[in-house]
Design an enzyme around this catalytic site. Structure first.
Site, PDB file in Angstrom:
ATOM      1  N   GLN A 123      22.919  47.104  48.523  1.00 30.48           N
ATOM      2  CA  GLN A 123      23.743  47.967  49.509  1.00 30.48           C
ATOM      3  C   GLN A 123      23.980  49.327  48.882  1.00 30.48           C
ATOM      4  O   GLN A 123      25.108  49.317  48.317  1.00 30.48           O
ATOM      5  CB  GLN A 123      24.674  47.228  50.221  1.00 30.48           C
ATOM      6  CG  GLN A 123      25.435  47.911  51.308  1.00 30.48           C
ATOM      7  CD  GLN A 123      26.820  46.933  51.627  1.00 30.48           C
ATOM      8  OE1 GLN A 123      27.371  46.330  50.795  1.00 30.48           O
ATOM      9  NE2 GLN A 123      27.261  47.289  52.926  1.00 30.48           N
ATOM     10  N   GLY A 124      23.500  50.380  49.477  1.00 28.42           N
ATOM     11  CA  GLY A 124      23.813  51.819  48.875  1.00 28.42           C
ATOM     12  C   GLY A 124      24.354  52.542  50.000  1.00 28.42           C
ATOM     13  O   GLY A 124      24.039  53.533  50.455  1.00 28.42           O
ATOM     14  N   SER A 126      28.394  53.106  49.391  1.00 23.82           N
ATOM     15  CA  SER A 126      29.771  53.761  48.979  1.00 23.82           C
ATOM     16  C   SER A 126      29.180  54.941  48.011  1.00 23.82           C
ATOM     17  O   SER A 126      28.233  54.928  47.272  1.00 23.82           O
ATOM     18  CB  SER A 126      30.623  52.975  48.025  1.00 23.82           C
ATOM     19  OG  SER A 126      30.944  51.845  48.995  1.00 23.82           O
ATOM     20  N   SER A 158      26.460  46.842  43.887  1.00 25.23           N
ATOM     21  CA  SER A 158      26.405  45.582  43.256  1.00 25.23           C
ATOM     22  C   SER A 158      24.879  45.019  43.130  1.00 25.23           C
ATOM     23  O   SER A 158      24.086  45.304  44.080  1.00 25.23           O
ATOM     24  CB  SER A 158      27.000  44.352  44.110  1.00 25.23           C
ATOM     25  OG  SER A 158      28.324  44.734  44.523  1.00 25.23           O
ATOM     26  N   GLU A 241      28.097  41.460  57.186  1.00 25.08           N
ATOM     27  CA  GLU A 241      28.655  40.860  55.909  1.00 25.08           C
ATOM     28  C   GLU A 241      30.031  40.485  56.207  1.00 25.08           C
ATOM     29  O   GLU A 241      30.553  39.383  55.810  1.00 25.08           O
ATOM     30  CB  GLU A 241      28.987  42.450  55.333  1.00 25.08           C
ATOM     31  CG  GLU A 241      29.541  42.266  53.714  1.00 25.08           C
ATOM     32  CD  GLU A 241      30.039  43.543  53.229  1.00 25.08           C
ATOM     33  OE1 GLU A 241      30.275  44.281  53.904  1.00 25.08           O
ATOM     34  OE2 GLU A 241      29.860  43.644  51.932  1.00 25.08           O
ATOM     35  N   GLU A 369      45.107  48.309  52.190  1.00 22.54           N
ATOM     36  CA  GLU A 369      45.484  49.644  52.994  1.00 22.54           C
ATOM     37  C   GLU A 369      44.647  49.720  54.247  1.00 22.54           C
ATOM     38  O   GLU A 369      45.434  49.669  55.267  1.00 22.54           O
ATOM     39  CB  GLU A 369      45.668  50.786  51.986  1.00 22.54           C
ATOM     40  CG  GLU A 369      46.721  50.404  50.793  1.00 22.54           C
ATOM     41  CD  GLU A 369      46.322  49.782  49.676  1.00 22.54           C
ATOM     42  OE1 GLU A 369      44.950  49.544  49.844  1.00 22.54           O
ATOM     43  OE2 GLU A 369      47.005  49.536  49.065  1.00 22.54           O
TER      44      GLU A 369
HETATM   45  C1  LIG Z   1      33.520  43.500  44.350  1.00 27.10           C
HETATM   46  C2  LIG Z   1      32.866  45.140  44.869  1.00 27.10           C
HETATM   47  C3  LIG Z   1      31.639  45.058  45.211  1.00 27.10           C
HETATM   48  C4  LIG Z   1      31.396  46.308  45.988  1.00 27.10           C
HETATM   49  N1  LIG Z   1      29.658  46.270  46.280  1.00 27.10           N
HETATM   50  C5  LIG Z   1      29.647  47.316  46.924  1.00 27.10           C
HETATM   51  C6  LIG Z   1      28.241  47.498  47.182  1.00 27.10           C
HETATM   52  O1  LIG Z   1      27.272  46.604  46.948  1.00 27.10           O
HETATM   53  N2  LIG Z   1      27.761  48.652  47.890  1.00 27.10           N
HETATM   54  C7  LIG Z   1      28.507  49.259  48.046  1.00 27.10           C
HETATM   55  O2  LIG Z   1      28.246  50.618  49.113  1.00 27.10           O
HETATM   56  N3  LIG Z   1      29.897  49.512  47.977  1.00 27.10           N
HETATM   57  C8  LIG Z   1      30.487  48.461  47.272  1.00 27.10           C
HETATM   58  N4  LIG Z   1      31.711  48.199  46.847  1.00 27.10           N
HETATM   59  C9  LIG Z   1      32.467  49.476  47.255  1.00 27.10           C
HETATM   60  C10 LIG Z   1      33.518  49.272  48.206  1.00 27.10           C
HETATM   61  O3  LIG Z   1      33.184  49.138  49.611  1.00 27.10           O
HETATM   62  C11 LIG Z   1      34.595  50.282  48.170  1.00 27.10           C
HETATM   63  O4  LIG Z   1      35.177  50.432  46.748  1.00 27.10           O
HETATM   64  C12 LIG Z   1      35.625  50.421  49.080  1.00 27.10           C
HETATM   65  O5  LIG Z   1      35.304  50.553  50.425  1.00 27.10           O
HETATM   66  C13 LIG Z   1      36.798  51.460  48.804  1.00 27.10           C
HETATM   67  O6  LIG Z   1      36.174  52.668  48.603  1.00 27.10           O
HETATM   68  P1  LIG Z   1      36.820  53.541  47.285  1.00 27.10           P
HETATM   69  O7  LIG Z   1      36.590  52.845  46.181  1.00 27.10           O
HETATM   70  O8  LIG Z   1      35.955  54.710  47.308  1.00 27.10           O
HETATM   71  O9  LIG Z   1      38.125  53.617  47.248  1.00 27.10           O
HETATM   72  P2  LIG Z   1      38.964  54.837  48.407  1.00 27.10           P
HETATM   73  O10 LIG Z   1      38.483  54.812  49.716  1.00 27.10           O
HETATM   74  O11 LIG Z   1      38.900  56.178  47.554  1.00 27.10           O
HETATM   75  O12 LIG Z   1      40.476  54.384  48.381  1.00 27.10           O
HETATM   76  C14 LIG Z   1      41.245  54.845  47.162  1.00 27.10           C
HETATM   77  C15 LIG Z   1      42.583  54.057  47.728  1.00 27.10           C
HETATM   78  O13 LIG Z   1      43.113  55.042  48.643  1.00 27.10           O
HETATM   79  C16 LIG Z   1      43.466  54.009  49.558  1.00 27.10           C
HETATM   80  N5  LIG Z   1      43.189  54.555  51.252  1.00 27.10           N
HETATM   81  C17 LIG Z   1      42.081  55.027  51.520  1.00 27.10           C
HETATM   82  N6  LIG Z   1      41.814  55.396  52.729  1.00 27.10           N
HETATM   83  C18 LIG Z   1      43.355  55.174  53.225  1.00 27.10           C
HETATM   84  C19 LIG Z   1      43.939  55.185  54.301  1.00 27.10           C
HETATM   85  N7  LIG Z   1      43.266  55.715  55.605  1.00 27.10           N
HETATM   86  N8  LIG Z   1      45.176  54.746  54.471  1.00 27.10           N
HETATM   87  C20 LIG Z   1      45.837  53.960  53.498  1.00 27.10           C
HETATM   88  N9  LIG Z   1      45.286  54.065  52.298  1.00 27.10           N
HETATM   89  C21 LIG Z   1      43.988  54.673  51.997  1.00 27.10           C
HETATM   90  C22 LIG Z   1      42.572  52.715  49.500  1.00 27.10           C
HETATM   91  O14 LIG Z   1      43.163  51.402  49.931  1.00 27.10           O
HETATM   92  C23 LIG Z   1      42.678  52.527  47.988  1.00 27.10           C
HETATM   93  O15 LIG Z   1      43.868  51.995  47.480  1.00 27.10           O
HETATM   94  C24 LIG Z   1      32.131  47.357  46.349  1.00 27.10           C
HETATM   95  C25 LIG Z   1      33.642  47.244  45.823  1.00 27.10           C
HETATM   96  C26 LIG Z   1      34.003  45.993  45.121  1.00 27.10           C
HETATM   97  C27 LIG Z   1      35.449  46.082  44.709  1.00 27.10           C
END
Ligand SMILES: Cc1cc2nc3c(=O)[nH]c(=O)nc-3n(C[C@H](O)[C@H](O)[C@H](O)COP(=O)(O)OP(=O)(O)OC[C@H]3O[C@@H](n4cnc5c(N)ncnc54)[C@H](O)[C@@H]3O)c2cc1C
Length: 386
Positions: A123-124, A126, A158, A241, A369
């Site tokens: 899944q691409g 993020s 992933s 999902e 959050e």
């Molecule tokens: C085990 C795992 C598997 C994953 N697999 C995939 C995958 O296969 N494909 C894929 O596309 N993605 C995948 N992801 C990515 C996942 O979807 C993102 O990590 C997630 O959506 C959070 O985005 P980010 O990491 O960019 O954090 P950010 O969105 O940048 O957030 C950073 C921090 O800011 C906080 N924050 C952000 N917005 C707000 C708000 N509006 N109010 C309050 N706080 C806020 C968040 O809670 C976090 O603490 C995976 C992640 C994990 C951990």
């Protein structure tokens, strides 16, 4: 809530349990590349016996299982300690999205290969600057004849290293408002210009990846749905999902809890009064989680639209799972630090590994959050975030 099963459902369970006892999955290899071969072989065996894609309609090679039968499937898999299905992204998101929005040619090309794990999907979605705010994604796709030229970067993908296909969200119209102008595109991971770089996690695993697209040519025929209308499809995908993960989450943590209690008993820890208090606290939470999952299931069975309870469940489960693994480490004392390569590790170092792996649970599929925001707005009716 009605917690009993019909005769048909009991028959479904008995048939699956008999198959699993005749076809045990066997121990999971520790190394990821060996696990991938093992996971493909396991899913193929399930497919050959008609147990892959139980939720898919029978006309597309699935079993057309009811929601309760899907839950029974998950329960029996957990009971048999079967591994997570390797092509989870394809089975739970890619396939259902193709069935709902794909052309006949796309369905013919992909569905059976997803079920048999002949081709692995990832899944691409993020990107480095688009996670919680997914619609901020910037990977570009520009039409050139009957191909798109894709350039940009995905992250946290992933299993990308082992994937044959990526369901990618790409920006096809940079001038449109941010939720418009996004297209759902299937990218062949073996195309020239695709580079995958594994990311090492705190747990030592490398199942995450960065994926780079440098002028990758993708046939226009690989668009799912309409050009510029991918956002709604992405939402369908995320709902699949969420729905699939919902019940399996609490099963996953109850299996770990059951094993943790057995370890505490075997080591004599369960006789210590403070340890008993800690264990009782996690057991109580697990029961609360189970009944929350049943309540959500009841809503789904009544055909009600999924509401904010999915967020309550995700939030509670992911934080509970972390407390559970923290308790396991506290009970093991210094042994809790020993990982699988140590001769004195308890349960082959499973607990420190789970503890570290659990950190990501409050991030994946929507951070805590973000879930609290949804609960604040939709349950507590607090003002919307600006
Ligand atoms: C085990 C795992 C598997 C994953 N697999 C995939 C995958 O296969 N494909 C894929 O596309 N993605 C995948 N992801 C990515 C996942 O979807 C993102 O990590 C997630 O959506 C959070 O985005 P980010 O990491 O960019 O954090 P950010 O969105 O940048 O957030 C950073 C921090 O800011 C906080 N924050 C952000 N917005 C707000 C708000 N509006 N109010 C309050 N706080 C806020 C968040 O809670 C976090 O603490 C995976 C992640 C994990 C951990």
């Amino acid at each position: 809530m009605n917690l009993s099963y019909s005769a048909d459902e009991e028959r479904f369970r008995a048939e699956l349990r008999a198959w699993l006892s005749a076809n045990p999955p066997g121990p999971e290899p520790e190394r990821l590349d060996e696990w991938v071969a093992y996971g493909k072989a396991w899913q193929r065996r399930l497919w050959e016996a008609g147990w892959s894609g139980v939720a898919w309609p029978a006309e597309y090679g699935g079993r057309g299982a009811s929601l309760i039968q899907q839950i029974i499937f998950q329960e029996e898999m957990a009971r048999a300690k079967a591994p997570l299905l390797i092509n989870l992204a394809g089975l739970t998101m890619g396939g259902p999205v193709l069935i709902a929005h794909g052309t006949d040619a796309q369905k013919r090309r992909h569905l059976e290969k997803i079920l048999a794990a002949d081709e692995i999907w990832c899944q691409g979605f993020s990107e480095p600057n688009a996670g919680s705010d997914l619609a901020a994604l910037r990977t570009r796709a520009v039409l050139d004849g009957d191909h798109f030229v894709v350039s940009g970067q995905k992250v946290w993908t992933s299993f990308a290293r082992y994937a044959d296909w990526c369901m990618a969200l790409v920006r096809t119209n940079p001038d449109a408002p941010k939720h418009k102008g996004i297209t759902f595109l299937l990218i062949d991971m073996h195309s020239p210009g695709v580079t995958v770089r594994p990311l090492r996690q705190i747990s030592g695993d490398e199942d995450f990846n960065e994926v780079f697209f440098d002028d990758v040519r993708v046939p226009r025929a690989n668009v799912i749905g309409e050009i510029d209308a991918g956002w709604d499809i992405a939402i369908t995908c995320l709902m699949h999902e969420r729905q699939t993960l919902t019940f399996s989450r609490q099963l996953q943590s109850s299996v770990a809890l059951h094993d943790m209690l057995a370890t505490a008993r075997a080591r004599g820890t369960a006789r210590d009064s403070l340890a008993r208090q800690a264990l009782a606290a996690v057991v109580v939470e697990a029961h609360a989680m189970r009944y929350t999952a049943y309540r959500n299931l009841t809503r789904a069975l009544r055909g009600e639209v999924p509401g904010p309870e999915g967020s309550i469940e995700k939030l509670f489960w992911s934080e509970m799972y972390q407390r559970q693994t923290e308790t396991a480490l506290a009970l093991l004392g210094p042994h809790g630090l020993l990982e699988k390569d140590s001769a004195h590790a308890v349960d082959h170092g499973r607990w420190p590994h789970l503890f570290l792996y659990a950190r990501g649970r409050t991030i994946a599929a929507g951070t805590s959050e973000v879930q609290r925001n949804i609960i604040a707005e939709r349950v507590l009716r607090l003002p919307r975030e600006r």
